[in-house]
Design a protein around this motif. Sequence first.
Motif, short mmCIF file in Angstrom:
data_model
loop_
_atom_site.label_atom_id
_atom_site.label_comp_id
_atom_site.label_asym_id
_atom_site.label_seq_id
_atom_site.Cartn_x
_atom_site.Cartn_y
_atom_site.Cartn_z
N TYR A 144 0.84 -1.19 0.00
CA TYR A 144 0.00 0.00 0.00
C TYR A 144 0.88 1.24 0.00
N LEU A 145 0.44 2.24 -0.71
CA LEU A 145 1.05 3.57 -0.57
C LEU A 145 0.11 4.39 0.30
N VAL A 146 0.66 4.92 1.37
CA VAL A 146 -0.15 5.68 2.33
C VAL A 146 0.21 7.16 2.23
N TYR A 147 -0.72 7.93 1.74
CA TYR A 147 -0.54 9.38 1.61
C TYR A 147 -1.34 10.08 2.71
N PRO A 148 -0.89 11.25 3.14
CA PRO A 148 -1.73 11.98 4.09
C PRO A 148 -2.99 12.53 3.40
N HIS A 149 -4.12 12.25 4.01
CA HIS A 149 -5.41 12.77 3.55
C HIS A 149 -5.71 12.48 2.08
N LYS A 150 -5.26 11.32 1.64
CA LYS A 150 -5.61 10.83 0.30
C LYS A 150 -5.91 9.34 0.45
N PRO A 151 -6.58 8.76 -0.53
CA PRO A 151 -6.86 7.32 -0.42
C PRO A 151 -5.58 6.50 -0.36
N TYR A 155 -1.00 -1.69 -4.69
CA TYR A 155 -0.33 -1.97 -5.96
C TYR A 155 0.50 -3.24 -5.85
N VAL A 156 0.94 -3.74 -7.00
CA VAL A 156 1.78 -4.94 -7.04
C VAL A 156 3.23 -4.48 -7.15
N PRO A 157 4.06 -4.73 -6.13
CA PRO A 157 5.43 -4.21 -6.16
C PRO A 157 6.25 -4.74 -7.34
N GLN A 158 6.00 -5.98 -7.72
CA GLN A 158 6.82 -6.57 -8.79
C GLN A 158 6.58 -5.91 -10.14
N THR A 159 5.37 -5.44 -10.38
CA THR A 159 5.04 -4.89 -11.70
C THR A 159 4.68 -3.40 -11.65
N GLY A 160 4.36 -2.93 -10.50
CA GLY A 160 3.90 -1.54 -10.39
C GLY A 160 2.44 -1.38 -10.78
N ALA A 161 1.76 -2.50 -11.04
CA ALA A 161 0.34 -2.41 -11.43
C ALA A 161 -0.48 -1.90 -10.25
N LEU A 162 -1.34 -0.94 -10.54
CA LEU A 162 -2.20 -0.39 -9.48
C LEU A 162 -3.44 -1.26 -9.34
N LEU A 163 -3.81 -1.56 -8.11
CA LEU A 163 -4.93 -2.46 -7.88
C LEU A 163 -6.22 -1.71 -7.53
N ASN A 164 -6.16 -0.96 -6.45
CA ASN A 164 -7.36 -0.29 -5.96
C ASN A 164 -6.99 0.96 -5.18
N GLU A 165 -7.99 1.81 -5.01
CA GLU A 165 -7.87 2.93 -4.07
C GLU A 165 -8.81 2.65 -2.92
N ALA A 206 -13.32 1.06 4.44
CA ALA A 206 -12.96 2.04 3.40
C ALA A 206 -13.93 1.93 2.22
N ASN A 207 -14.00 3.00 1.44
CA ASN A 207 -14.71 2.96 0.16
C ASN A 207 -13.70 2.55 -0.91
N MET A 208 -13.97 1.43 -1.57
CA MET A 208 -13.01 0.95 -2.54
C MET A 208 -13.38 1.44 -3.95
N HIS A 209 -12.36 1.89 -4.65
CA HIS A 209 -12.57 2.33 -6.04
C HIS A 209 -11.44 1.81 -6.91
N LEU A 210 -11.67 1.83 -8.20
CA LEU A 210 -10.60 1.49 -9.13
C LEU A 210 -9.56 2.61 -9.10
N GLY A 212 -7.35 5.72 -9.92
CA GLY A 212 -7.62 6.91 -10.72
C GLY A 212 -8.84 7.69 -10.29
N ARG A 213 -9.56 7.16 -9.32
CA ARG A 213 -10.77 7.87 -8.87
C ARG A 213 -10.40 9.20 -8.20
N GLN A 214 -9.45 9.15 -7.28
CA GLN A 214 -9.04 10.39 -6.60
C GLN A 214 -7.56 10.68 -6.74
N VAL A 215 -6.76 9.62 -6.80
CA VAL A 215 -5.31 9.82 -6.90
C VAL A 215 -4.92 9.60 -8.36
N ASP A 216 -4.24 10.57 -8.93
CA ASP A 216 -3.82 10.49 -10.33
C ASP A 216 -2.87 9.31 -10.52
N PRO A 217 -3.23 8.33 -11.37
CA PRO A 217 -2.36 7.16 -11.55
C PRO A 217 -0.96 7.53 -12.04
#
Lengths: 245, 88
Positions: A144-151, A155-165, A206-210, A212-217
Amino acid sequence: MLLPLSAAAIMATALLWELALPRLRMSLPQLAHELAARRRAHHNASGQHGYDPGRELRAEQRARELLRSCVNEEEWAMYRDLGFLRVWAPVRMSASAADGSVPVRMSASAADGSVPVRMSASAADGSAPVRMSASADGCPPYAYLVYPHKPIVAYVPQTGALLNEYCVAFPDETRPYGSARLPDADDVLAKWMALTADERRLIADANMHLPGRQVDPQQVREDLARLVRWERERAGRSLGSVRAA
Amino acid sequence: MRILRLKPGHGEIVLAEGDVEVPEQERELIEAFRRELDAGMWAAVPTQRTDGRREAEMVRSFADVPRDAERVIFFPRAAGGADGGTDR
């Protein structure tokens, strides 16, 4: 007849104005003072203290000290230098398909360095927290990437593929200074504690989203690239200090 | 042991502090703990594993708190957020 009456009315108005003016001059400042006091009382009663940059800065300093004392040294350095934390997923060794997990390849081919990971079937349609088994190299299957006050971004560390927010907040409804927001470092600490202690509970709340919903991919990909560079430099520095010793 | 609470505009505040081995101080700690729990807060204890990794443990009652814990940190319970951090 009309003309004398009008003149009399004008004279009467002028006289009344002259009489009332001194009293008005005296009472206007008092009225303004009373209105200001009433505004202040309403302001305090509703807890609207306004934004005070100095107070928020002091709160953030305290919060950073607390965060530093709780998380791992590497995680603290990451937050200090990059502004976010990476939290590894707790590895659950669910190697068999009996638990409902299915192998999925996160990118098109293994030639690009991607590795197959297992993702639960229900997670693919976004209905449940992602659950994967550890990859062959022992690296946790997701992080997980944990940002302050953001979702929180999974992600998958091996590929960098983003999974969910995972959109999650820790609103303090007592609003001591009008805002329900914790200082940035406290928000990160709350997420870190909840993730490391009870990942499932946090994800369930949490509210799960794909992605790109709030954090710019694109921003997340840049952050992941920064993280890789940061880790490489850090490893290089530790290697250098070992050699010097 | 210290009972802390994360608070907007403050950072953490100390709600209670005392020695769990002293009955009177333990009572004060328990009272502070219950007050926060009743207010709907979540409680976590920062811990360290045997391999040195740090993590946290959620606690739901004072009995769950390790006797040697230095701090119990209360923070507002999680809620699904969607405002993207615009409330300032």
